[in-house]
Design an enzyme around this catalytic site. Sequence first.
Site, PDB file in Angstrom:
ATOM      1  N   ILE A  18       0.773  -1.232  -0.022  1.00 57.35           N
ATOM      2  CA  ILE A  18       0.017   0.027   0.003  1.00 57.35           C
ATOM      3  C   ILE A  18       0.775   1.334   0.051  1.00 57.35           C
ATOM      4  O   ILE A  18       0.296   2.337  -0.619  1.00 57.35           O
ATOM      5  CB  ILE A  18      -1.040  -0.034   1.105  1.00 57.35           C
ATOM      6  CG1 ILE A  18      -2.051   0.919   0.702  1.00 57.35           C
ATOM      7  CG2 ILE A  18      -0.213   0.287   2.475  1.00 57.35           C
ATOM      8  CD1 ILE A  18      -3.268   0.584   1.689  1.00 57.35           C
ATOM      9  N   ASN A  59      -2.933   2.256  15.341  1.00 54.39           N
ATOM     10  CA  ASN A  59      -3.321   2.221  16.911  1.00 54.39           C
ATOM     11  C   ASN A  59      -3.785   3.277  17.411  1.00 54.39           C
ATOM     12  O   ASN A  59      -3.645   4.518  16.907  1.00 54.39           O
ATOM     13  CB  ASN A  59      -2.306   1.525  17.667  1.00 54.39           C
ATOM     14  CG  ASN A  59      -1.286   2.325  17.597  1.00 54.39           C
ATOM     15  OD1 ASN A  59      -1.104   3.335  18.195  1.00 54.39           O
ATOM     16  ND2 ASN A  59      -0.094   1.600  17.338  1.00 54.39           N
ATOM     17  N   GLY A  88       3.468  -3.889  11.526  1.00 55.47           N
ATOM     18  CA  GLY A  88       2.494  -4.342  10.294  1.00 55.47           C
ATOM     19  C   GLY A  88       2.466  -3.149   9.472  1.00 55.47           C
ATOM     20  O   GLY A  88       3.353  -2.382   9.262  1.00 55.47           O
ATOM     21  N   VAL A  89       1.116  -2.848   8.753  1.00 63.51           N
ATOM     22  CA  VAL A  89       1.143  -1.668   8.072  1.00 63.51           C
ATOM     23  C   VAL A  89       1.486  -0.496   8.454  1.00 63.51           C
ATOM     24  O   VAL A  89       1.651   0.575   7.764  1.00 63.51           O
ATOM     25  CB  VAL A  89      -0.416  -2.042   7.078  1.00 63.51           C
ATOM     26  CG1 VAL A  89      -1.571  -1.570   8.213  1.00 63.51           C
ATOM     27  CG2 VAL A  89      -0.377  -0.901   6.000  1.00 63.51           C
ATOM     28  N   ASP A  90       0.875  -0.025   9.835  1.00 63.98           N
ATOM     29  CA  ASP A  90       1.063   0.999  10.567  1.00 63.98           C
ATOM     30  C   ASP A  90       2.586   1.355  10.554  1.00 63.98           C
ATOM     31  O   ASP A  90       3.066   2.563  10.129  1.00 63.98           O
ATOM     32  CB  ASP A  90       0.709   0.932  11.830  1.00 63.98           C
ATOM     33  CG  ASP A  90       0.648   2.225  12.720  1.00 63.98           C
ATOM     34  OD1 ASP A  90       0.707   3.291  12.059  1.00 63.98           O
ATOM     35  OD2 ASP A  90       0.514   2.282  13.869  1.00 63.98           O
ATOM     36  N   THR A 124      -6.834  -6.981  10.702  1.00 65.33           N
ATOM     37  CA  THR A 124      -6.529  -8.767  10.608  1.00 65.33           C
ATOM     38  C   THR A 124      -5.291  -9.179  11.014  1.00 65.33           C
ATOM     39  O   THR A 124      -4.860 -10.513  10.956  1.00 65.33           O
ATOM     40  CB  THR A 124      -6.710  -9.015   9.027  1.00 65.33           C
ATOM     41  OG1 THR A 124      -5.921  -8.236   8.202  1.00 65.33           O
ATOM     42  CG2 THR A 124      -8.043  -8.689   8.693  1.00 65.33           C
ATOM     43  N   GLY A 125      -4.322  -8.388  11.418  1.00 62.46           N
ATOM     44  CA  GLY A 125      -3.063  -8.737  11.792  1.00 62.46           C
ATOM     45  C   GLY A 125      -2.984  -9.067  13.467  1.00 62.46           C
ATOM     46  O   GLY A 125      -3.690  -9.765  13.849  1.00 62.46           O
TER      47      GLY A 125
END
Length: 175
Positions: free
Chosen positions: A10, A23, A31-33, A121-122
């Site tokens: 992404i 968060n 993760g993506v964050d 989902t992580g």
Amino acid sequence: MKITLLQGDITKMEVDVIVNAANTSLLGGGGVDGAIHRAGGPAILEECRKIRDKQGRCAVGEAVITTAGRLPAKYVIHTVGPVWNKGSDEEKALLRDAYQNSLRLAVRHDVKTIAFPNISTGVYRFPKQVAAEIAVAAVTDFLRTDNKISNVIFVCFEKDNYDIYSQLLTQQGTI
């Protein structure tokens, strides 16, 4: 209006806004964050700190917007998905809120293209199938009532998420 499905990263999306599965602290994480904060650079964290100073933490299901820093997108919308505990209706509603509040915020900023990751989902352990069903329903419901966004892109990093979204979107005739 269209919905697109891609498998990939992404942080590489050339869109108006990418959505961050953040968060509540808004200060980055895994993760993506973490990937978005690393790729976007310090400008994103700086704006997140300003938001925190002004309003405090970002509540689950809510969304805030910042610069995209060094990312090819114009903005990052940070939304907080719920942690899967027992699969309550409240958890599912909060995940739906995360998608719909991100879309509402995007419309307020005249966004035409938006890319979503797989929210919750992580490490938040939401079952991938359930999360995908909620995401697709939330987005399609929103697009039925608001046509200002021309393209919503689901960007799945993992193949199993991609396959789940592909099946759902094909079943409803979206792709």
